[in-house]
Design an enzyme around this catalytic site. Structure first.
Site, mmCIF file in Angstrom:
data_model
loop_
_atom_site.group_PDB
_atom_site.id
_atom_site.type_symbol
_atom_site.label_atom_id
_atom_site.label_comp_id
_atom_site.label_asym_id
_atom_site.label_seq_id
_atom_site.Cartn_x
_atom_site.Cartn_y
_atom_site.Cartn_z
ATOM 1 N N THR A 236 -4.101 96.264 -21.945
ATOM 2 C CA THR A 236 -2.831 96.612 -20.684
ATOM 3 C C THR A 236 -2.404 96.013 -19.562
ATOM 4 O O THR A 236 -1.164 95.249 -19.633
ATOM 5 C CB THR A 236 -2.021 98.072 -20.863
ATOM 6 O OG1 THR A 236 -2.875 98.386 -20.044
ATOM 7 C CG2 THR A 236 -1.969 98.538 -22.403
ATOM 8 N N ARG B 108 44.471 115.345 -15.189
ATOM 9 C CA ARG B 108 42.955 115.986 -14.704
ATOM 10 C C ARG B 108 42.308 114.986 -14.289
ATOM 11 O O ARG B 108 42.175 113.618 -14.145
ATOM 12 C CB ARG B 108 42.161 117.148 -16.020
ATOM 13 C CG ARG B 108 42.046 115.615 -17.039
ATOM 14 C CD ARG B 108 41.417 116.117 -17.654
ATOM 15 N NE ARG B 108 40.956 115.243 -19.050
ATOM 16 C CZ ARG B 108 39.729 115.206 -19.911
ATOM 17 N NH1 ARG B 108 39.203 116.247 -20.249
ATOM 18 N NH2 ARG B 108 39.495 114.107 -20.979
ATOM 19 N N HIS C 55 31.851 117.737 -14.921
ATOM 20 C CA HIS C 55 33.361 117.965 -14.601
ATOM 21 C C HIS C 55 33.579 118.294 -12.450
ATOM 22 O O HIS C 55 31.976 118.312 -12.315
ATOM 23 C CB HIS C 55 32.656 119.550 -15.343
ATOM 24 C CG HIS C 55 32.868 119.141 -16.849
ATOM 25 N ND1 HIS C 55 33.892 118.418 -17.240
ATOM 26 C CD2 HIS C 55 31.948 119.402 -17.978
ATOM 27 C CE1 HIS C 55 33.913 118.744 -18.407
ATOM 28 N NE2 HIS C 55 32.641 119.489 -19.269
#
Length: 301
Positions: free
Chosen positions: A58, A177, A261
Site C-alpha cells: 500500500t 417554511r 430543520h
C-alpha cells in the site's frame, strides 16, 4: 471456507498541486485532492496462504499516486482517475481491476480591488467535488462524479401540505417554511458514450467533466432558489431531469437531500403570541430524501 471477494490499497493520499500559467508564472491555479485506490486481482494467496509475493504494498500505491500527480495533468480529477487506472493495469499484470475515488476541495479565487486575484484563494468547505472510477481489465468502466456537502438554505419559497395524515401525524401543513439541506448529487456517465479510459481522456480535453460539474451545481442552486418548492421530492426530481437534458452523456442522476430543520420558538410563555422570525436549528431527527432519475431507453432528453 473460500475467499469470495477482496480488494486493498491506500486511502487518504492527499496532495495540493499548483499549476502556473507559462506566460505569467504568478497567475496560478490549485487543486487539493484526497485519493483512495483499491486494487483487485490475483491476490488470494496473500489472504489464504499468508503468501505476500503478489502484494503491491500500500505504500507503493501511495507513492504512485503522488509521483503521478507530480508528472501528469490532474485537471480535471476524472482525467487523473483514468490515468491512475491505466497505470496500475499496465504496470501489474496480476491486477484485474481498480477502484479510484478522488475528493477535491473547493478553492475559489477571491476579489482584490474588484477583480479575481491571480494566486489567492478562499476555501469554500466543506463542499467537495468528487469522482469515482471502477475499471476492469476486461474493459468495463463505471464513471461517476458528484458534489457533496453543498449546504443551502432559503428562508421562504417552500411549502409542504396535502400529505398523508393518520393518527400518528403531528406535523402541521404549511405554505411558507424554511428549506435547508446539505446536497449530495451524483451523476453517472453513460458507459456507451464514455466507454474506455481513452474516452475519459478525450472527454476531459473537450471539457465534458468541468462542464457537467458546472451544469449540475448551477442547476441545483438555481432550482433550489427559484422554485416555489411543493416538496423536497418534487424539487430534486426537477433538478435531476434538467441535468439530464443539459448533458446527454449522463445516464442517471442521484440526489440525497437531508432536511436541516429550523423550528419556530414558542414564545407564548413570554406573552409573544405571533412569531414567524425566530427559529432554532434542530439537527436530529431529520428527514432524509433520496432519488435516482434515469434516462428512459427511448428518451429524447
Amino acid at each position: 471456507m473460500s475467499l469470495v471477494a477482496s480488494s486493498y490499497g491506500k486511502g487518504n493520499v492527499k496532495f495540493l498541486k499548483v499549476k502556473k500559467n507559462p506566460s505569467n508564472p504568478k497567475e496560478q491555479d490549485i487543486l487539493q485532492a484526497n485519493v483512495q485506490v483499491l486494487l483487485r486481482g490475483n491476490f488470494d494467496i496473500s489472504y489464504t496462504k499468508a503468501d505476500n509475493s503478489p502484494i503491491v504494498p500500500t505504500d507503493t500505491v501511495k507513492n504512485t499516486v503522488l509521483v503521478e500527480a507530480k508528472t501528469t495533468d490532474v485537471w480535471p480529477i476524472e482525467r487523473f482517475a483514468a490515468h491512475l487506472a491505466k497505470h496500475f493495469i499496465n504496470k501489474y499484470s496480476h491486477v484485474s481491476g481498480i477502484e479510484i475515488t478522488i475528493q477535491q476541495a473547493r478553492w475559489t479565487r477571491f476579489d482584490v480591488n474588484g477583480k479575481p486575484h491571480a494566486h489567492s484563494f478562499r476555501h469554500d468547505g466543506p463542499e467537495t467535488r468528487n469522482t469515482y472510477l471502477n475499471y476492469d481489465r476486461s474493459g468495463k468502466l463505471v464513471l461517476e462524479s458528484s458534489i457533496k456537502d453543498l449546504t443551502v438554505l432559503k428562508s421562504t419559497g417552500s411549502m409542504f401540505y396535502g400529505y398523508n395524515v393518520c393518527d400518528y401525524t403531528t406535523l402541521k401543513p404549511t405554505k411558507d417554511r424554511i428549506l435547508s439541506t446539505s446536497v449530495a448529487s451524483t451523476w453517472t456517465f453513460d458507459p456507451k458514450k464514455v466507454s474506455t479510459l481513452d474516452d475519459v481522456f478525450k472527454a476531459a480535453d473537450k471539457g465534458l467533466f468541468d462542464n457537467t460539474y458546472d451544469a449540475a451545481r448551477n442547476t441545483t442552486l438555481e432550482l433550489f432558489a427559484l422554485e416555489n418548492s411543493p416538496s423536497v421530492q418534487a424539487t430534486m426530481y426537477n433538478m435531476s431531469t434538467k441535468i439530464l437534458k443539459l448533458v446527454p452523456e449522463v445516464s442517471k442522476v442521484d440526489y440525497v437531500l437531508p432536511n436541516i430543520h429550523f423550528v419556530l420558538f414558542d414564545l407564548k410563555w413570554k406573552g409573544i403570541e405571533s412569531n414567524d422570525e425566530l427559529f432554532y436549528p434542530s439537527s436530529d431527527p431529520n428527514g432524509l430524501i433520496k432519488s435516482t432519475v434515469a434516462r428512459d431507453a427511448n428518451a429524447k432528453l
